[in-house]
Scaffold this active site. Structure first.
Site, PDB file in Angstrom:
ATOM      1  N   THR A   4     -70.009  18.010  75.532  1.00 25.70           N
ATOM      2  CA  THR A   4     -68.779  18.646  76.029  1.00 25.70           C
ATOM      3  C   THR A   4     -68.874  20.171  75.990  1.00 25.70           C
ATOM      4  O   THR A   4     -67.969  20.861  76.449  1.00 25.70           O
ATOM      5  CB  THR A   4     -67.534  18.220  75.203  1.00 25.70           C
ATOM      6  N   GLY A   5     -69.952  20.711  75.413  1.00 23.04           N
ATOM      7  CA  GLY A   5     -70.116  22.169  75.332  1.00 23.04           C
ATOM      8  C   GLY A   5     -70.922  22.701  76.504  1.00 23.04           C
ATOM      9  O   GLY A   5     -71.275  21.957  77.417  1.00 23.04           O
ATOM     10  N   GLN A  33     -69.989  11.521  44.467  1.00 21.25           N
ATOM     11  CA  GLN A  33     -71.225  10.918  43.957  1.00 21.25           C
ATOM     12  C   GLN A  33     -72.313  11.937  43.672  1.00 21.25           C
ATOM     13  O   GLN A  33     -73.081  11.776  42.737  1.00 21.25           O
ATOM     14  CB  GLN A  33     -71.757   9.898  44.963  1.00 21.25           C
ATOM     15  N   TYR A  56     -61.388   8.838  68.088  1.00 24.24           N
ATOM     16  CA  TYR A  56     -61.377  10.209  67.545  1.00 24.24           C
ATOM     17  C   TYR A  56     -60.708  10.229  66.166  1.00 24.24           C
ATOM     18  O   TYR A  56     -61.338  10.577  65.172  1.00 24.24           O
ATOM     19  CB  TYR A  56     -60.656  11.114  68.533  1.00 24.24           C
ATOM     20  N   TYR A 100     -69.633  12.126  49.148  1.00 23.04           N
ATOM     21  CA  TYR A 100     -70.756  13.017  48.780  1.00 23.04           C
ATOM     22  C   TYR A 100     -70.323  13.970  47.675  1.00 23.04           C
ATOM     23  O   TYR A 100     -71.103  14.320  46.795  1.00 23.04           O
ATOM     24  CB  TYR A 100     -71.300  13.776  50.008  1.00 23.04           C
ATOM     25  N   THR A 154     -55.811  24.561  68.804  1.00 21.51           N
ATOM     26  CA  THR A 154     -56.346  25.920  68.868  1.00 21.51           C
ATOM     27  C   THR A 154     -56.601  26.294  70.326  1.00 21.51           C
ATOM     28  O   THR A 154     -56.959  25.432  71.118  1.00 21.51           O
ATOM     29  CB  THR A 154     -57.668  25.985  68.069  1.00 21.51           C
ATOM     30  N   ASP A 167     -79.028  15.951  69.700  1.00 14.51           N
ATOM     31  CA  ASP A 167     -77.921  15.120  69.232  1.00 14.51           C
ATOM     32  C   ASP A 167     -78.003  15.030  67.701  1.00 14.51           C
ATOM     33  O   ASP A 167     -79.027  14.573  67.172  1.00 14.51           O
ATOM     34  CB  ASP A 167     -78.074  13.731  69.881  1.00 14.51           C
ATOM     35  N   VAL A 168     -76.962  15.436  67.003  1.00 13.45           N
ATOM     36  CA  VAL A 168     -77.032  15.475  65.537  1.00 13.45           C
ATOM     37  C   VAL A 168     -76.986  14.082  64.887  1.00 13.45           C
ATOM     38  O   VAL A 168     -77.119  13.971  63.671  1.00 13.45           O
ATOM     39  CB  VAL A 168     -75.957  16.382  64.893  1.00 13.45           C
TER      40      VAL A 168
HETATM   41  P1  NAD Z   1     -65.798  21.309  72.037  1.00 16.33           P
HETATM   42  O1  NAD Z   1     -65.905  20.015  72.737  1.00 16.33           O
HETATM   43  O2  NAD Z   1     -65.632  22.537  72.832  1.00 16.33           O
HETATM   44  O3  NAD Z   1     -67.026  21.511  71.050  1.00 16.33           O
HETATM   45  C1  NAD Z   1     -67.671  20.457  70.398  1.00 16.33           C
HETATM   46  C2  NAD Z   1     -69.171  20.644  70.566  1.00 16.33           C
HETATM   47  O4  NAD Z   1     -69.868  19.584  69.897  1.00 16.33           O
HETATM   48  C3  NAD Z   1     -69.605  20.617  72.035  1.00 16.33           C
HETATM   49  O5  NAD Z   1     -70.374  21.747  72.339  1.00 16.33           O
HETATM   50  C4  NAD Z   1     -70.424  19.321  72.137  1.00 16.33           C
HETATM   51  O6  NAD Z   1     -71.426  19.400  73.115  1.00 16.33           O
HETATM   52  C5  NAD Z   1     -70.949  19.191  70.710  1.00 16.33           C
HETATM   53  N1  NAD Z   1     -71.336  17.838  70.342  1.00 16.33           N
HETATM   54  C6  NAD Z   1     -70.598  16.701  70.457  1.00 16.33           C
HETATM   55  N2  NAD Z   1     -71.298  15.641  70.019  1.00 16.33           N
HETATM   56  C7  NAD Z   1     -72.498  16.113  69.603  1.00 16.33           C
HETATM   57  C8  NAD Z   1     -73.659  15.510  69.048  1.00 16.33           C
HETATM   58  N3  NAD Z   1     -73.748  14.183  68.831  1.00 16.33           N
HETATM   59  N4  NAD Z   1     -74.713  16.306  68.737  1.00 16.33           N
HETATM   60  C9  NAD Z   1     -74.662  17.641  68.957  1.00 16.33           C
HETATM   61  N5  NAD Z   1     -73.597  18.269  69.476  1.00 16.33           N
HETATM   62  C10 NAD Z   1     -72.524  17.508  69.798  1.00 16.33           C
HETATM   63  O7  NAD Z   1     -64.586  21.160  71.000  1.00 16.33           O
HETATM   64  P2  NAD Z   1     -63.910  22.251  70.065  1.00 16.33           P
HETATM   65  O8  NAD Z   1     -62.510  22.373  70.497  1.00 16.33           O
HETATM   66  O9  NAD Z   1     -64.747  23.450  69.951  1.00 16.33           O
HETATM   67  O10 NAD Z   1     -63.927  21.458  68.680  1.00 16.33           O
HETATM   68  C11 NAD Z   1     -64.855  21.755  67.645  1.00 16.33           C
HETATM   69  C12 NAD Z   1     -64.509  20.933  66.428  1.00 16.33           C
HETATM   70  O11 NAD Z   1     -63.194  21.249  65.987  1.00 16.33           O
HETATM   71  C13 NAD Z   1     -64.537  19.426  66.674  1.00 16.33           C
HETATM   72  O12 NAD Z   1     -65.092  18.797  65.542  1.00 16.33           O
HETATM   73  C14 NAD Z   1     -63.092  19.065  66.812  1.00 16.33           C
HETATM   74  O13 NAD Z   1     -62.853  17.746  66.409  1.00 16.33           O
HETATM   75  C15 NAD Z   1     -62.420  20.069  65.902  1.00 16.33           C
HETATM   76  N6  NAD Z   1     -61.032  20.337  66.318  1.00 16.33           N
HETATM   77  C16 NAD Z   1     -60.743  21.131  67.389  1.00 16.33           C
HETATM   78  C17 NAD Z   1     -59.414  21.358  67.741  1.00 16.33           C
HETATM   79  C18 NAD Z   1     -59.023  22.268  68.892  1.00 16.33           C
HETATM   80  O14 NAD Z   1     -57.826  22.506  69.088  1.00 16.33           O
HETATM   81  N7  NAD Z   1     -59.939  22.801  69.652  1.00 16.33           N
HETATM   82  C19 NAD Z   1     -58.384  20.747  67.017  1.00 16.33           C
HETATM   83  C20 NAD Z   1     -58.726  19.919  65.968  1.00 16.33           C
HETATM   84  C21 NAD Z   1     -60.052  19.731  65.608  1.00 16.33           C
END
Ligand code: NAD
Length: 316
Positions: A35-36, A160, A143, A157, A173, A56-57
């Site tokens: 999604t990035g 333990q 989610y 983690y 955000t 992919d992590v």
């Molecule tokens: P985003 O989708 O812009 O960024 C998430 C990134 O993670 C993307 O670049 C995507 O490519 C990468 N990604 C997803 N799965 C992956 C994988 N398996 N391996 C490697 N990379 C992977 O979203 P964001 O808004 O920047 O959100 C970032 C974090 O903050 C997320 O964990 C999200 O749950 C959390 N979050 C965001 C918001 C918000 O308002 N933006 C609110 C609550 C929580």
């Protein structure tokens, strides 16, 4: 310090990488770009202290990081509804891998959890000790529930292995680098207002939301990672200023000088009625508070969206 940011090419991750580089850290960004976008890291891709790995992590990789910000996960309904299994896997297997790395490296670890773990809350505003009201089998569960499992792993983690962990529950955000077609309220409204197309509200507009500008959020992530007395703790980061969805739509129409009308559509399944952070704990332990006024933050975001939309229309 050597810092790993998973999801560093996403909206929040790229803003965090920029801040870490500004502060003189060495940043290793791992992102599979589900999604990035590399556009988000273009400004510093050649920085001598920045390294990007498309990966992919949930799959193994090596890192000698001393600090791990684990942000990887689709975050918008559009993202996780299109990739539900990947979302579950990154928040479970991916989180497990990153925790193992933190344990092995004796590193500090932070997971970006979400206000979605509160589901459709029955308590307002939400404090960290509220357990939530989540539908475990609904379409959003991939989610909400995987983030909840991620939090459980993090706390195991800590219990333990005494891994140096903390959980941050991020509320809505907004700001530069969020995906234009991300489907969330602020990006949607701004894109529609700038294009003078109808603004779509799901429901009657009376649901409420509170929003935080991304630089304030990044500041909170830094404080949660590096302040004393944060190990094993959970922090809400969000705003306590609550507005109705209709008010956001009207404000954005005004700030964009837009002629968009407002269209009301059926509510999305399990979309919460109200969401407002109680951030007393973050204020007291991290000394964190919002600095960017909402109207100012929206103006900056609108300016950024305007440029990005113009760039896309020249390309296509
Ligand atoms: P985003 O989708 O812009 O960024 C998430 C990134 O993670 C993307 O670049 C995507 O490519 C990468 N990604 C997803 N799965 C992956 C994988 N398996 N391996 C490697 N990379 C992977 O979203 P964001 O808004 O920047 O959100 C970032 C974090 O903050 C997320 O964990 C999200 O749950 C959390 N979050 C965001 C918001 C918000 O308002 N933006 C609110 C609550 C929580």
């Amino acid at each position: 310090m050597k810092i790993l940011v998973t999801g560093g090419a996403g909206f929040i991750g790229s803003n965090l990488c920029a801040r870490l580089l500004d502060e003189g850290h060495t940043v290793f960004c791992v992102d599979n770009l589900i999604t990035g976008s590399t556009e988000n890291i273009q400004a510093f891709i050649d920085h001598p202290h920045f390294k990007f790995l498309k990966h992919d992590v949930t799959e193994p990789f090596e890192s000698d990081a001393e600090v791990i910000f684990h942000l990887a996960s689709p975050a918008s309904p559009v993202g996780y509804l299109e990739h539900p299994i990947e979302t579950i896997m990154v928040n479970s297997t991916g989180t497990h891998r990153m925790l193992e790395l933190a344990r092995k490296n004796n590193a500090r670890f932070l997971i970006s959890s979400t206000s979605e773990i509160y589901g459709d809350p029955l308590v307002h505003p939400q404090r960290e000790d509220y357990w939530g009201n989540v539908n475990p089998i609904g379409p959003r569960a991939c989610y909400d529930e995987s983030k909840r499992l991620g939090e459980t792993l993090v706390m195991e983690y800590y219990r333990q292995f005494q891994t140096n962990v903390r959980i941050v529950r991020i509320f809505n955000t907004y700001g530069p680098n969020s995906a234009i077609e991300d489907g969330r309220m602020i990006p949607n409204f701004i894109t529609q207002a700038l294009k003078n197309t109808p603004i779509t509200i799901y429901g009657d507009g009376n649901k409420t939301r509170s929003i935080t500008y991304v630089s304030d959020l990044v500041d909170g992530l830094m404080r949660a990672m590096f302040s004393p007395n944060t190990t094993g703790e959970v922090f809400n980061l969000g705003s306590s200023e609550e507005h109705t969805v209709l008010e956001y739509a009207q404000m954005i129409i005004r700030l964009c000088n837009s002629s968009s009308e407002i269209l009301f559509e059926t509510s999305r399944v399990d979309d919460p009625e109200r969401r407002r952070a109680n951030t007393t704990k973050a204020q007291q332990i991290l000394g964190w508070q919002r600095k960017v006024d909402m109207e100012e933050g929206l103006r900056q975001t609108i300016e950024w969206f305007g440029k990005r939309i113009a760039q896309y229309s020249t390309v296509s």
